[in-house]
Design a protein around this motif. Structure first.
Motif, PDB file in Angstrom:
ATOM      1  N   ASN A 170       0.840  -0.769  -0.194  1.00  0.00           N
ATOM      2  CA  ASN A 170       0.329   0.109  -0.412  1.00  0.00           C
ATOM      3  C   ASN A 170       1.065   1.302  -0.190  1.00  0.00           C
ATOM      4  O   ASN A 170       0.825   2.301  -0.755  1.00  0.00           O
ATOM      5  N   GLN A 171       2.059   1.396   0.920  1.00  0.00           N
ATOM      6  CA  GLN A 171       2.918   2.359   0.820  1.00  0.00           C
ATOM      7  C   GLN A 171       2.982   2.881  -0.633  1.00  0.00           C
ATOM      8  O   GLN A 171       3.768   3.486  -1.203  1.00  0.00           O
ATOM      9  N   ALA A 172       4.121   1.327  -0.719  1.00  0.00           N
ATOM     10  CA  ALA A 172       4.715   1.628  -2.122  1.00  0.00           C
ATOM     11  C   ALA A 172       3.677   2.529  -3.720  1.00  0.00           C
ATOM     12  O   ALA A 172       3.913   3.101  -4.392  1.00  0.00           O
ATOM     13  N   ARG A 209       1.724   7.154  -7.081  1.00  0.00           N
ATOM     14  CA  ARG A 209       1.139   7.326  -7.230  1.00  0.00           C
ATOM     15  C   ARG A 209       1.225   8.613  -7.126  1.00  0.00           C
ATOM     16  O   ARG A 209       1.178   9.889  -7.882  1.00  0.00           O
ATOM     17  N   ALA A 210       1.655   9.443  -6.327  1.00  0.00           N
ATOM     18  CA  ALA A 210       2.200  10.808  -5.387  1.00  0.00           C
ATOM     19  C   ALA A 210       3.535  11.194  -6.312  1.00  0.00           C
ATOM     20  O   ALA A 210       3.510  12.019  -6.211  1.00  0.00           O
ATOM     21  N   GLY A 211       4.728  10.016  -7.133  1.00  0.00           N
ATOM     22  CA  GLY A 211       5.378  10.975  -7.944  1.00  0.00           C
ATOM     23  C   GLY A 211       6.797  10.233  -7.527  1.00  0.00           C
ATOM     24  O   GLY A 211       7.578  10.907  -7.964  1.00  0.00           O
ATOM     25  N   GLY A 212       6.698   9.229  -6.655  1.00  0.00           N
ATOM     26  CA  GLY A 212       8.267   8.767  -6.287  1.00  0.00           C
ATOM     27  C   GLY A 212       8.441   7.902  -6.834  1.00  0.00           C
ATOM     28  O   GLY A 212       7.377   6.688  -7.942  1.00  0.00           O
ATOM     29  N   GLU A 213      10.170   7.377  -7.435  1.00  0.00           N
ATOM     30  CA  GLU A 213      10.833   6.077  -7.560  1.00  0.00           C
ATOM     31  C   GLU A 213      10.005   4.956  -6.622  1.00  0.00           C
ATOM     32  O   GLU A 213      10.881   5.155  -6.283  1.00  0.00           O
ATOM     33  N   HIS A 218       1.410  -2.506 -12.531  1.00  0.00           N
ATOM     34  CA  HIS A 218       0.654  -1.806 -12.641  1.00  0.00           C
ATOM     35  C   HIS A 218       0.667   0.132 -12.250  1.00  0.00           C
ATOM     36  O   HIS A 218       0.520   0.720 -13.177  1.00  0.00           O
ATOM     37  N   ALA A 219       1.405  -0.348 -11.085  1.00  0.00           N
ATOM     38  CA  ALA A 219       1.580   0.856 -10.881  1.00  0.00           C
ATOM     39  C   ALA A 219       2.082   1.840 -10.156  1.00  0.00           C
ATOM     40  O   ALA A 219       2.618   3.086  -9.994  1.00  0.00           O
ATOM     41  N   GLY A 220       2.972   1.459 -11.592  1.00  0.00           N
ATOM     42  CA  GLY A 220       4.637   1.705 -11.928  1.00  0.00           C
ATOM     43  C   GLY A 220       5.688   1.047 -10.558  1.00  0.00           C
ATOM     44  O   GLY A 220       6.810   1.389 -10.326  1.00  0.00           O
ATOM     45  N   VAL A 221       5.940   0.696 -10.170  1.00  0.00           N
ATOM     46  CA  VAL A 221       6.492  -0.487  -8.586  1.00  0.00           C
ATOM     47  C   VAL A 221       7.317  -0.747  -9.253  1.00  0.00           C
ATOM     48  O   VAL A 221       6.332  -2.229 -10.081  1.00  0.00           O
ATOM     49  N   PRO A 261      -4.563   8.149  -4.617  1.00  0.00           N
ATOM     50  CA  PRO A 261      -4.269   9.081  -5.380  1.00  0.00           C
ATOM     51  C   PRO A 261      -3.598   9.594  -6.125  1.00  0.00           C
ATOM     52  O   PRO A 261      -2.473   9.105  -5.557  1.00  0.00           O
ATOM     53  N   TYR A 262      -4.312  10.225  -7.660  1.00  0.00           N
ATOM     54  CA  TYR A 262      -2.752  10.339  -8.092  1.00  0.00           C
ATOM     55  C   TYR A 262      -2.021  11.877  -7.924  1.00  0.00           C
ATOM     56  O   TYR A 262      -3.271  12.056  -7.230  1.00  0.00           O
ATOM     57  N   ARG A 263      -0.870  11.819  -8.253  1.00  0.00           N
ATOM     58  CA  ARG A 263      -0.017  13.459  -8.010  1.00  0.00           C
ATOM     59  C   ARG A 263      -0.893  14.763  -8.213  1.00  0.00           C
ATOM     60  O   ARG A 263      -1.421  15.073  -7.371  1.00  0.00           O
ATOM     61  N   SER A 264      -2.231  13.846  -9.573  1.00  0.00           N
ATOM     62  CA  SER A 264      -2.205  15.476 -10.090  1.00  0.00           C
ATOM     63  C   SER A 264      -3.770  15.535  -9.170  1.00  0.00           C
ATOM     64  O   SER A 264      -3.948  16.879  -9.331  1.00  0.00           O
TER      65      SER A 264
END
Length: 294
Positions: free
Chosen positions: A43-45, A50-54, A76-79, A286-289
């Motif tokens: 969840n934290q990942a 989504r908040a803009g981290g790598e 799918h979330a970019g992790v 939520p996503y960063r936007s």
């Protein structure tokens, strides 16, 4: 982009929605059931990504169908899941009851998370290459201590969510930069029910503390400074599952970007407020936007 390593659990959340949670020995009828990727680490990942981290996820899933779904959800979330190992046996599960107030009760069965008792060279290198390390307590404590020690040795900022709450060793405390308990966890760790008093006790162990207070916001305290109470946005909660993890993931991104504490907390609080207005944990993050627009 903030480089964040997450050393933590990956579970499948099995969520039942009902008007009220059952009491001891009681059966109630639910109105809905959902299977949602979760686990405090995952969840934290997802929240941080989504908040803009790598984000790099360090953990384990089982070789069952849940394991495949959990890995796919993170990717799918970019992790980055290169260090998400597949272990024999079942994946971790969290059995969650959510009532009409949005409150929840959770039973976690560790499954594959329990096999991660130590870290290898790949995990140590990934932590060293990060700016922040996020940890929780759904993995064996030996792995958490090893991760915190490795991060501290490399000057990587460490953030611990002490959940599920348990007594912590002095060695672990010595390697934590920021402790983020909720009100209940802070009371358990400090022996003080009042958040300000709890924070002062915890500051004897770690340099900074943020005690999350749900709808009341959060209390920030650091050694040598006055505690600050930050109010939370006023929203109607549908499901609070994952709100704390959303807060921590977004907070890590903001801190990694060099925002002052007040700005980082505001960013994280906005993310958590958006999360509780939708059902589910990772699915509601939520996503960063969205965070920046709120």
């Amino acid at each position: 982009m903030t480089r964040i390593a997450v050393l933590g659990s990956t579970n499948m959340d099995l969520v039942a929605y009902t008007a009220r949670a059952p009491g001891r020995g009681e059966t109630v009828t639910g109105r809905e059931f959902r299977t949602i990727p979760g686990g405090k680490g995952a969840n934290q990942a997802v929240a941080a990504a989504r908040a803009g981290g790598e984000v790099m996820m360090i953990g384990a899933v089982g070789d069952d169908a849940y394991g495949t779904l959990l890995r796919d959800g993170l990717e799918h979330a970019g992790v980055d899941t290169d260090l998400l190992h597949t272990a024999e046996g079942p994946s971790g599960t969290a059995h969650i009851v959510v009532d009409d107030t949005g409150s929840n009760a959770i039973v976690v069965v560790p499954g594959a998370n329990g096999v991660l008792t130590a870290l290898g060279p790949g995990e140590i290198a990934a932590i060293a290459a990060s700016e922040l390390l996020l940890m929780q307590l759904e993995l064996p404590l030996s792995a958490v201590v090893e991760g915190a020690r490795a991060a501290h040795a490399q000057g990587v900022r460490t953030i611990l969510t002490p959940s599920p709450v348990q007594p912590l060793t002095d060695e672990l405390y010595d390697h934590i930069d920021l402790l983020v308990p909720n009100e209940h966890e802070a009371a358990e760790l400090s022996g003080q029910d009042e958040p300000h008093a709890a924070a002062q006790i915890l500051l004897r162990k770690v340099p900074e503390v943020i005690i999350t207070l749900g709808a009341k916001g959060c209390l920030y305290a650091a050694r040598g400074g006055e505690p600050v109470l930050f109010e939370a946005p006023s929203v109607t909660a549908v499901d609070t599952t994952g709100a704390g993890d959303t807060f921590v993931g977004a907070l890590a991104v903001a801190l990694g970007e060099g925002r002052p504490v007040a700005g980082a907390v505001a960013f994280a609080s906005s993310a958590a407020a958006l999360c509780v207005q939708k059902p589910g944990a990772s699915t509601s993050m939520p996503y960063r936007s969205e965070i920046e627009a709120s």
